[in-house]
Structure formats: C-alpha cells, structure tokens
Scaffold this motif. Structure first.
Motif, PDB file in Angstrom:
ATOM      1  N   ALA A  98       2.010   1.686  -3.488  1.00  0.00           N
ATOM      2  CA  ALA A  98       0.816   2.050  -4.281  1.00  0.00           C
ATOM      3  C   ALA A  98       0.653   3.574  -4.106  1.00  0.00           C
ATOM      4  O   ALA A  98       0.483   4.248  -5.137  1.00  0.00           O
ATOM      5  N   VAL A 157     -12.830   4.436  -2.462  1.00  0.00           N
ATOM      6  CA  VAL A 157     -11.625   4.157  -2.787  1.00  0.00           C
ATOM      7  C   VAL A 157     -11.573   2.502  -3.091  1.00  0.00           C
ATOM      8  O   VAL A 157     -11.927   1.833  -2.289  1.00  0.00           O
ATOM      9  N   ARG A 158     -10.811   2.116  -3.975  1.00  0.00           N
ATOM     10  CA  ARG A 158     -10.481   0.753  -4.267  1.00  0.00           C
ATOM     11  C   ARG A 158      -8.966   0.428  -4.583  1.00  0.00           C
ATOM     12  O   ARG A 158      -8.322   1.429  -5.029  1.00  0.00           O
ATOM     13  N   TRP A 159      -8.739  -0.954  -4.425  1.00  0.00           N
ATOM     14  CA  TRP A 159      -7.161  -1.293  -4.485  1.00  0.00           C
ATOM     15  C   TRP A 159      -7.265  -2.379  -5.466  1.00  0.00           C
ATOM     16  O   TRP A 159      -7.630  -3.464  -5.230  1.00  0.00           O
ATOM     17  N   GLN A 160      -6.567  -2.430  -6.663  1.00  0.00           N
ATOM     18  CA  GLN A 160      -6.713  -3.195  -7.509  1.00  0.00           C
ATOM     19  C   GLN A 160      -5.262  -3.939  -7.535  1.00  0.00           C
ATOM     20  O   GLN A 160      -4.300  -3.573  -8.177  1.00  0.00           O
ATOM     21  N   HIS A 161      -5.196  -4.795  -6.490  1.00  0.00           N
ATOM     22  CA  HIS A 161      -3.988  -5.516  -6.067  1.00  0.00           C
ATOM     23  C   HIS A 161      -3.570  -6.540  -7.060  1.00  0.00           C
ATOM     24  O   HIS A 161      -4.479  -7.568  -7.747  1.00  0.00           O
ATOM     25  N   GLU A 169      -2.581   1.325  -8.992  1.00  0.00           N
ATOM     26  CA  GLU A 169      -3.217   0.334  -8.648  1.00  0.00           C
ATOM     27  C   GLU A 169      -4.382   0.887  -7.616  1.00  0.00           C
ATOM     28  O   GLU A 169      -5.469   0.036  -7.630  1.00  0.00           O
ATOM     29  N   LEU A 170      -4.491   2.145  -7.087  1.00  0.00           N
ATOM     30  CA  LEU A 170      -5.450   2.758  -6.386  1.00  0.00           C
ATOM     31  C   LEU A 170      -6.157   3.660  -7.563  1.00  0.00           C
ATOM     32  O   LEU A 170      -5.770   4.052  -8.039  1.00  0.00           O
ATOM     33  N   LEU A 199       0.915  -1.217  -0.112  1.00  0.00           N
ATOM     34  CA  LEU A 199       0.131  -0.069  -0.005  1.00  0.00           C
ATOM     35  C   LEU A 199       0.976   1.168  -0.084  1.00  0.00           C
ATOM     36  O   LEU A 199       0.649   2.384  -0.515  1.00  0.00           O
ATOM     37  N   LEU A 225      -3.332   8.487   2.426  1.00  0.00           N
ATOM     38  CA  LEU A 225      -4.541   7.793   1.602  1.00  0.00           C
ATOM     39  C   LEU A 225      -5.731   8.865   1.248  1.00  0.00           C
ATOM     40  O   LEU A 225      -6.290   9.108   0.323  1.00  0.00           O
TER      41      LEU A 225
END
Length: 664
Positions: free
Chosen positions: A402, A431-435, A408-409, A399, A459
C-alpha cells in the motif's frame, strides 16, 4: 737403535761406522694418510654426535667411541708408517715399546676428543671445512711420523716388502672397518634421534591442535561474556534432547526470556555496566534451574533460552515464576540498586511443535504476547498466537504494498476548537487504511506492525507529505488560518533525516512552517532524551510547532518539559472521560493546565464528548479542545463542509453553567 717400537740392529764396519741407506714406500705412506684422515673425520662426526645426544649416557658412550676411533687411527697410521720404512737391516719389534706407544696414543686421543667436545665450534662448521681440517690433521700427523724416522747406520740384510704390504693392508682394513662402523652407527643413531625429535614435534603439534580445537569448540558453542551456551551450542543440544524425548515419549519445555527495558541500562550507564548486569542475570537464571540437565543459553543481547525436561506442564510455569522472582531481587550496579524484570514465552514439546525451529518460533510468539501485555509476564504458546502472527505477517506485506503503490491509505482530519477565538484553528491528521479484505483499519491495528518491521519511517513520511498537501489545497479554498498536527512515532523521532524530510514537505507543499505541528508522545521523548532534544531544536528552528501527545500517560516530568523546545501540551483522554463525576481527575486536569501555562505552553484536551466536560475546561482556562463533541474525524472530501458547519454553529457555552472550583 730403537725408534717407535721398531728395534733396528747392525754390526759396525771395519773402518768404524757405515751409513745405512733407507726410504719410505709411497703407497703405504698414502695408505697411512688415508687411515689418519678417516680417523679424524670419524672423530669429528662422533664428537658432534656426542654433543647432540639427548641423554648423558649416550654422550659418554659416543665420546668413548670417538676416543677409540682416533686412537686406533693414530696407532694404525704409526704402524703402517713403520712398515713403509725400508732399510737394509732386518727390523725387530719390541712389544713393550709398542704397547707404550699405544697407551700414549690413547691418552692423546682422549685429550683431543674431550677438547673437541667441550666447544661447539667444530660441531657448527660447514662440512667442506671439516674435510679440509681432517686432511690437514692427517697430513700433519703423517709428516711428524715420517720425519721422526732417523737415518740408520750399520747396514743389515734387506728385509722383504711383501710381508709389510700384507700386514699394512690388514691393519688398515681392520681399522677402517672399525672407524667406518663407528661412523655408520653414529649416522644411524642421528637419523633415529631426528625421527624421535620429529615424532615429538608431531605429538606436540597434535597436542596444540587438540588445544586449539578445544578452544574453537569453546568459542563456537559458548558465550564469552556469560559462559553460557550460545545459540549454536543450544541448537545442537536441542536436537539431541528432542530425539531423546521423542524416544522416551516425554515432554520438553522451551522458554524464551527477554529482559524488560534493558536498553535503558546501556543508554544511561554504558555498555560495560550492561555487560556486568548480563553476567549477574545469567548467573541468577542458571541458579534458578533445577539441575545440570536443564540447558540455559544466551541467544544474544538480553535474550536467554532454557530447555527443561517435564513431567507436567505446570513445572514450566513454576520455574518461570521462580526466575521472575529471582531477577526482581535488587542488583548493585555502578553504585545503584537496580531491579530488573523479564518477559517469558513458553512452548512445550510435543504439544506445540515437533521440531526445534517450530518450538523456538512458538516460544518467541508467546514472548511477544508477554511483552505486548505489559511485560513482566509469562505466556504459553496457543494456536491463537500463531493465527495472529500469520495475520500480522500478511498485513505487513500488504501495508508495504500500500505504501509503495500509494493506495488504500488515506487521512482523516479531526478539528481542534480554539476556546478563546470560538472557532476551529487546527486539524489533527489521522491515518486510516481501507483494507480490501478487513475493511477500515484504524492506526492502532497497523502502526505497531509498521514499527516492528521498519515501515514506520516511510508511513510517517507519507502522512506528513499528504497532510501538507491537503492543507495547501484547503488554503486555496480560503482556509489560510488553519494549521495541521501530525503524529511522529518513537522509532522515527531518532532519525536525523526527519528534519530534512519536514523541510522538504513544507517546501513542496508551499505552506508556512508555523502552520505545521509535530506531535510526539512522552515515552518517545524519553527513549533518548539527549539526541531527541537536539533533533527537536533543529525542527523548531524551521518554525514548526512541537506538541506532547497523551500527556500524563508517560513519565510526566517537569525536568524534561523545561529542557525541550515545546509549544503545546495535550492532555490524554483518560483524564477527561470521568469528568465531572471524578473529583480526582478534575484536580489532575486543573493542575496540568496551571502547570502548562506556568511553563508558557498551550493546552489541548482530547476526548471531549459532553458539554459538562466542555464547560469545565472552558472555565479553567484550557486553550483548545478536541473530541466527538466538536466533530468526529472526517475524510478530506467532506472536511470543508464540516468546517463551514462548525463556523456557522459553534459549540454553545451555557450562561447558567458555573462550576465550583475543585479546591473548594
């Protein structure tokens, strides 16, 4: 005639009386003066020695030695002076007169020594002054002695000088040896006394060092507030107990305790009250242990740690439960009855680790689990906790990367429907996180990690800037009436830089301040209401709207609703999901809407998924709705298409649907 014990006799001449010529041997006079000087000097040293002696017996002995030295010196000087006197008559000595002269000399010496001993003046003078005084005293005594020799009449036969020399030298040597021996003895005794004083001083210093070492040991290994062992002392005892348990093949439990919501006590009642509370808690924890073999330590703040020897694993659970019950007993503090709870994590040797560091880490993980599951709870360490901790550590690092690399975020937006205008007027930024490994992660998966590791401010700032930028892009496409709501975490709400960051984001994006809404939770507001209220007023001054998110799940107090500069109240989805089947939830929602409108607040209801819920909220005057019935959160790329579709086909409100008021 008789002079100082020397009988001088002569026959008268024919004419009546003849003059006898007499003189003094200068060498014997010098010898007499030397003896007198030595006696005076030794007497001063001996009197000084008597004055500095530690014991009364020693003082008396040295005074008498001084008397003897002075008396023998005066007598020897007197005797040598008589021998130095030469005349034609043959001298004859009277024993009685000589003894009388010796006794008078002794009495005089006693008086002089006693006078010298009674004052500290001579003992405190410089050595050179002592020498001058002794020379003066010797010269005075010698002058008196020489001038007391009268002129003799009636010449006698010449007396021999060789005999006088031998006798004078013998007396001088004997007396000087006596005086020198006394002075030497005084000097040796003085050195011995100094050594004894030095030894006492060294012993005193050693004793002080031992006391200082003990004090440092107390400071280094004990907590000054609670008098419990501190972290350093605990680690030392922990290592010893581990070695002992490993040798005996026995079990050892490590308990980590954290007092729930202790910060509120310091914030509301002050740190002094918090310290008193910690003392009481420490005493109760200590009282709950079984014996002196159990180690209770304060690690700092409101964290405590306990070591207990075990036969069975259940013993640790029983003690933890006993501690939790003991702490729940009311505590009188600043005139209030306080009830405190604690969260506990437990690890067991050798099942959960072989080293102190490993066992402490695992107990801390178990404590984290207890706090995460609602506090006032206890948990044992399990391997799943370690796996989860490793995963969270990995997520924290990724994170951070990122955020630093801005990859990615991304944001998704959920429309908020205005029931009065019949169109979408606001968006909530999520907010989303494309890990790359775990796929799409929602905020519930990484927000807590960001809060725990100091990333939440960065963040939140990223979300704020991104949302304002996207809203500006939508405005260029004709959506100037839309506003956007962004969430603010509790950790970020106490930062004074927040207002400046909001102003900077608005200025860089070029959107009007009234189009931005900041959403905060009830719990975030109540963490520090005074400073939070001031910061929110500063943000409100910029023109930004303020909204309470998830209303009803926190403190829900009218008092803070009146004090804060709020615009919108957002009802939590938990009150909506059972409508219309739950009449109680319907009553609660209706009451919240009426209360909010009374306080001139707009109402947003989230989690709306059915037309029945929509109809109910529309009937009772809810201002905005948000939920899957309107739209799921969508990415910015498809947001314009979603908004256009909602404008063409808004959510229908059936004409036939009429709700009976819950009050009926």
């Amino acid at each position: 005639m008789e002079i100082l014990g020397l009988q001088l006799m002569g026959e008268p001449a024919e004419q009546g009386q003849l003059l006898l010529l007499s003189s003094h041997n200068p060498y014997l006079v010098l010898l007499a003066g030397l003896v007198a000087f030595a006696a005076c000097l030794a007497t001063l040293h001996l009197v000084e020695r008597a004055g500095n002696a530690d014991r009364a017996t020693s003082k008396t002995v040295w005074r008498w030695i001084a008397v003897g030295c002075l008396a023998s010196g005066i007598w020897a000087m007197h005797f040598i002076c008589i021998l130095a006197f030469t005349h034609p008559a043959a001298p004859r000595y009277s024993l009685g007169t000589a003894i009388g002269a010796l006794l008078m000399t002794l009495i005089a010496a006693i008086a002089v020594v006693q006078a010298l001993h009674s004052t500290t003046y001579w003992r405190s003078r410089h050595q050179l002054l002592k020498l001058v005084l002794c020379i003066g005293a010797a010269a005075a005594m010698l002058s008196i002695q020489l001038t007391s020799m009268p002129t003799l009449t009636d010449p006698l036969a010449d007396s021999s000088g060789s005999t006088h020399w031998q006798l004078a030298l013998a007396v001088a040597v004997v007396v000087l040896l006596l005086i020198g021996s006394s002075a030497s003895a005084a000097l040796v005794d003085k050195k011995l006394q100094h050594k004894e004083h030095d030894l006492r001083r060294v012993n005193a210093l050693l004793s002080q060092l031992d006391q200082a070492r003990a004090s440092l040991q107390q400071v280094a290994h004990y907590d000054p507030l609670t008098n419990l062992i501190n972290r350093r002392g605990f680690n030392q005892l922990f290592a010893e107990k581990l070695s002992d348990c490993a040798a005996r093949n026995s079990k050892l439990a490590v308990m980590f305790l954290d007092i729930d919501h202790f910060k509120r006590i310091n914030d509301s009642l002050g740190h002094d009250a918090g310290d008193e509370l910690l003392k009481t808690i420490a005493a109760r924890i200590k009282h709950s242990t079984r014996s002196h073999n159990d180690v209770v330590a304060r690690f700092g703040g409101d964290e405590f740690c306990i070591l207990i020897n075990l036969n069975h694993r259940d013993e640790a659970q029983s003690m933890a439960q006993r501690i939790m019950l003991k702490l729940k007993e009311p505590i009188e503090l600043s005139g209030r009855q306080m009830v405190m709870t604690t969260s506990i994590g437990i690890s067991v040797f050798p099942d959960d680790g072989a080293s102190s560091a490993e066992l402490l880490k695992h107990a801390d993980l178990a404590l984290y689990q207890s706090k995460g599951s609602g506090r006032n709870n206890l948990n044992f360490f399990s391997s799943n906790l370690k796996t989860r901790a490793s995963l969270e550590l990995q997520l924290e690092e990724e994170l951070r990367s990122a955020l630093n690399e801005d990859k990615e975020l991304f944001l998704q937006y959920q429309p908020i429907f205005d029931l009065k205008n019949g169109r979408v007027t606001k968006l909530e930024a999520l907010v989303r996180w494309q890990h790359p490994e775990h796929g799409l992660l929602g905020p519930e998966r990484f927000i807590s990690i960001a809060e725990a590791n100091g990333l939440i401010a960065e963040l939140d700032h990223w979300v704020l800037r991104k949302a304002c930028h996207d809203l500006a892009a939508l405005s260029l496409k004709g959506w100037q009436h839309l506003g956007v709501a962004v969430n603010c975490s509790a950790r970020n709400l106490v930062r004074v830089e927040l207002a400046d960051e909001i102003e900077s984001a608005l200025r860089s994006s070029g959107i009007a301040a009234h189009r931005l809404e900041l959403e905060v939770t009830e719990n975030a507001l109540m963490c520090n209401l005074s400073s939070t209220s001031q910061l929110l007023r500063q943000i409100r001054t910029l023109g930004v709207s303020l909204s309470i998110d998830d209303f009803g799940t926190g403190y829900s107090s009218l008092a803070y609703l009146k004090r804060l500069p709020l615009n919108t109240l957002k009802i939590d989805r938990s009150f909506i999901q059972d409508i219309p089947t739950s009449s109680q939830d319907m009553e609660i929602v209706q009451a919240i809407i009426v209360m909010a409108h009374t306080l001139h607040l707009q109402v947003v209801t989230e989690g709306v998924e059915t037309t029945q819920q929509f109809e109910f909220l529309n009937q009772y005057g809810c201002d905005f709705i948000q939920g899957y019935l309107i739209s799921r959160p969508v990415s910015f790329e498809v947001l314009q298409e979603t908004l256009e579709g909602l404008n063409k086909s808004p959510v229908p409100v059936p004409d036939h649907a009429t709700f009976i008021p819950v009050s009926q």
